[in-house]
Design a protein around this motif. Structure first.
Motif, short mmCIF file in Angstrom:
data_model
loop_
_atom_site.label_atom_id
_atom_site.label_comp_id
_atom_site.label_asym_id
_atom_site.label_seq_id
_atom_site.Cartn_x
_atom_site.Cartn_y
_atom_site.Cartn_z
N ASN A 1 0.86 -1.18 0.00
CA ASN A 1 0.00 0.00 0.00
C ASN A 1 0.90 1.23 0.00
O ASN A 1 0.99 1.95 1.00
N PRO A 2 1.58 1.48 -1.13
CA PRO A 2 2.64 2.51 -1.16
C PRO A 2 2.17 3.93 -0.85
O PRO A 2 2.95 4.75 -0.41
N PHE A 3 0.88 4.20 -1.09
CA PHE A 3 0.39 5.55 -0.84
C PHE A 3 -0.38 5.67 0.46
O PHE A 3 -0.87 6.73 0.82
N GLY A 4 -0.51 4.54 1.18
CA GLY A 4 -1.17 4.58 2.49
C GLY A 4 -2.60 5.06 2.43
O GLY A 4 -3.05 5.78 3.33
N THR A 5 -3.34 4.67 1.41
CA THR A 5 -4.71 5.13 1.26
C THR A 5 -5.57 4.07 0.60
O THR A 5 -5.07 3.22 -0.14
N LYS A 6 -6.87 4.13 0.88
CA LYS A 6 -7.83 3.26 0.21
C LYS A 6 -8.58 4.02 -0.89
O LYS A 6 -9.47 3.47 -1.53
N ALA A 7 -8.23 5.27 -1.09
CA ALA A 7 -8.84 6.08 -2.14
C ALA A 7 -8.45 5.54 -3.51
O ALA A 7 -7.44 4.85 -3.64
N PRO A 8 -9.23 5.86 -4.56
CA PRO A 8 -8.91 5.35 -5.89
C PRO A 8 -7.54 5.79 -6.43
O PRO A 8 -6.97 5.13 -7.29
N ALA A 9 -7.03 6.93 -5.93
CA ALA A 9 -5.73 7.41 -6.43
C ALA A 9 -5.13 8.40 -5.46
O ALA A 9 -5.82 9.00 -4.64
N MET A 10 -3.81 8.57 -5.59
CA MET A 10 -3.08 9.59 -4.86
C MET A 10 -2.82 10.78 -5.78
O MET A 10 -2.46 10.62 -6.94
N PRO B 1 -8.75 1.23 -9.61
CA PRO B 1 -8.19 1.85 -8.39
C PRO B 1 -6.70 1.60 -8.23
O PRO B 1 -6.19 0.52 -8.56
N GLN B 2 -6.00 2.65 -7.79
CA GLN B 2 -4.56 2.59 -7.51
C GLN B 2 -3.72 2.27 -8.74
O GLN B 2 -2.59 1.81 -8.63
N ARG B 3 -4.27 2.53 -9.94
CA ARG B 3 -3.52 2.25 -11.17
C ARG B 3 -2.92 3.52 -11.77
O ARG B 3 -2.15 3.44 -12.73
N ILE B 4 -3.30 4.69 -11.25
CA ILE B 4 -2.81 5.95 -11.80
C ILE B 4 -2.34 6.85 -10.65
O ILE B 4 -3.07 7.04 -9.67
N PHE B 5 -1.14 7.38 -10.78
CA PHE B 5 -0.65 8.41 -9.86
C PHE B 5 -0.87 9.76 -10.53
O PHE B 5 -0.52 9.95 -11.69
N ILE B 6 -1.48 10.69 -9.81
CA ILE B 6 -1.80 12.00 -10.39
C ILE B 6 -0.90 13.06 -9.77
O ILE B 6 -0.82 13.20 -8.55
N ALA B 7 -0.22 13.82 -10.62
CA ALA B 7 0.59 14.96 -10.18
C ALA B 7 -0.02 16.21 -10.80
O ALA B 7 -0.35 16.22 -11.98
N MET B 8 -0.18 17.25 -10.00
CA MET B 8 -0.73 18.52 -10.47
C MET B 8 0.25 19.64 -10.15
O MET B 8 0.86 19.62 -9.07
N THR B 9 0.37 20.61 -11.04
CA THR B 9 1.16 21.80 -10.74
C THR B 9 0.24 23.01 -10.83
O THR B 9 -0.67 23.05 -11.67
#
Length: 368
Positions: free
Chosen positions: A130-139, A240-248
């Motif tokens: 659980n690398p992002f420590g969450t049960k949400a669909p994405a970090m 779920p947990q298949r996409i990491f989202i980065a925003m600037t």
């Protein structure tokens, strides 16, 4: 490409005309089919023009109309869904090392660098399941700060380090920006959100300068945030947990995104961590200027030149205000200083490729 219902309706119309020409009787069922098909044509065209964006929130509607419209964008993206290949352990180790070097090379963001390592990379190392420590669909990692401070570079480096630690499946990074919506390749904000998310499956979705999500549609209507986010969230829930989202985003836009209800309706269902990059101090700006000069084969002559450059940079920054772009301003200033020294015809300075205090002071005077 001609929409599917238009092609079918054209065939039906041709058949009706043929019946009329040869004297055949047209039954009521043929008339009903023709009416339904032409109604489908009108609905499909309305979808393509963005008049039915609100229906994108209904499950399956966006996918149905995308198929019916047979748009070029949808066909292209459906072929690009999913990861683009797994990485070996050696590849991941190399990717992590290179990204770590790029992050460390950014000037003046040491505190943010430490935060990225502690809040993103360390948890991924400690709990690979659980690398992002969450049960949400994405970090979602939101990088906020002034222009030209390295937000995008930090976001990409963070994604690549997480890929190196196996928190992300592939090194695939899919960017999305305001120009994607204006280009016409995507009919609606919902199609943009879904198409980009599907391309990013197994990798990273980079939403650049995300303030555009809140920009109005040019006619006083709401921005693309809600429709884009609803379609994006739909893909995230399916995978779920298949996409990491980065925003600037700038500090102002980041604050607006966190307050806007149309953003929080989907962003609030995800786990968000913000990484703020502060204004770069004067010494860092001088270092950036020196680095740009070094890239051109030039250098500041001595400490007196560096002090004068610091004063000049502060004046430029004060004049530009919120529009000051740290990296771009240093690059332009380096180019202008080199051009100024060359135009003055000082053979010794040109030969040694040195920018002295007098040249910088001359540029300062020109600004006044």
């Amino acid at each position: 490409m001609i929409p599917l219902p238009l092609r079918i309706a054209g065939l039906v119309l041709a058949g009706v005309l043929l019946f009329r020409l040869i004297g055949g009787a047209m039954g009521s069922w043929m008339l009903i089919i023709a009416i339904l098909l032409w109604l489908m044509v009108l609905l499909t065209l309305a979808w393509d023009f963005g008049w039915l964006n609100g229906l994108a929130k209904v499950p399956g509607v966006a996918k149905f109309f995308s198929f019916m419209s047979a748009s070029r964008a949808q066909q292209t993206h459906s072929a690009e869904v999913g990861p683009r290949g797994q990485l070996s352990d050696a590849d991941r180790t190399k990717l992590f090392g290179e990204a770590r070097v790029r992050l460390g090379a950014l000037e003046g963001i040491e505190a943010t660098e430490d935060e990225i390592m502690q809040r993103l990379v360390a948890p991924a190392e400690e709990d690979p399941d659980n690398p992002f420590g969450t049960k949400a669909p994405a970090m979602v990692a939101l990088f906020s700060g002034p222009s030209g401070t390295g937000k995008s570079t930090a976001a990409v480096a963070a994604a690549q380090m997480l890929t190196g630690k196996k928190a992300i499946e592939t090194a695939n990074i899919v960017g999305v920006r305001a120009t994607d919506l204006r280009s016409g390749q995507y009919g609606t904000a919902a199609q943009l959100g879904r198409g980009k998310a599907e391309q990013a499956l197994g990798g990273t979705l980079l939403i650049e300068n995300a303030g555009w999500l809140l920009a109005d549609d040019g006619y006083g209507g709401p921005g693309p945030a809600e429709d884009f986010g609803a379609a994006l969230l739909d893909v995230l829930i399916q995978h779920p947990q298949r996409i990491f989202i980065a925003m600037t985003a700038s500090e102002q836009d980041a604050a607006r995104l966190k307050r806007a209800p149309e953003v929080q309706r989907w962003l609030g269902k995800l786990t968000t961590r913000e990484f703020r990059i502060d204004e770069l101090p004067e010494d860092t700006l001088v270092e950036l200027l020196e680095r740009r000069l070094e890239d051109m084969g030039w250098a500041l002559e001595d400490d007196n030149a560096a002090d004068q450059a610091r004063r000049l940079m502060l004046e430029v920054k004060d004049r530009a205000g919120a529009n000051f772009d740290n990296a771009e301003s240093c690059r332009r200033m380096a180019e202008q200083l080199v051009e100024l020294v060359r135009s003055d015809g000082e053979d010794d300075a040109v030969r040694r490729k040195l920018v002295g205090r007098e040249a910088i002071k001359q540029m300062d005077d020109q600004l006044e």
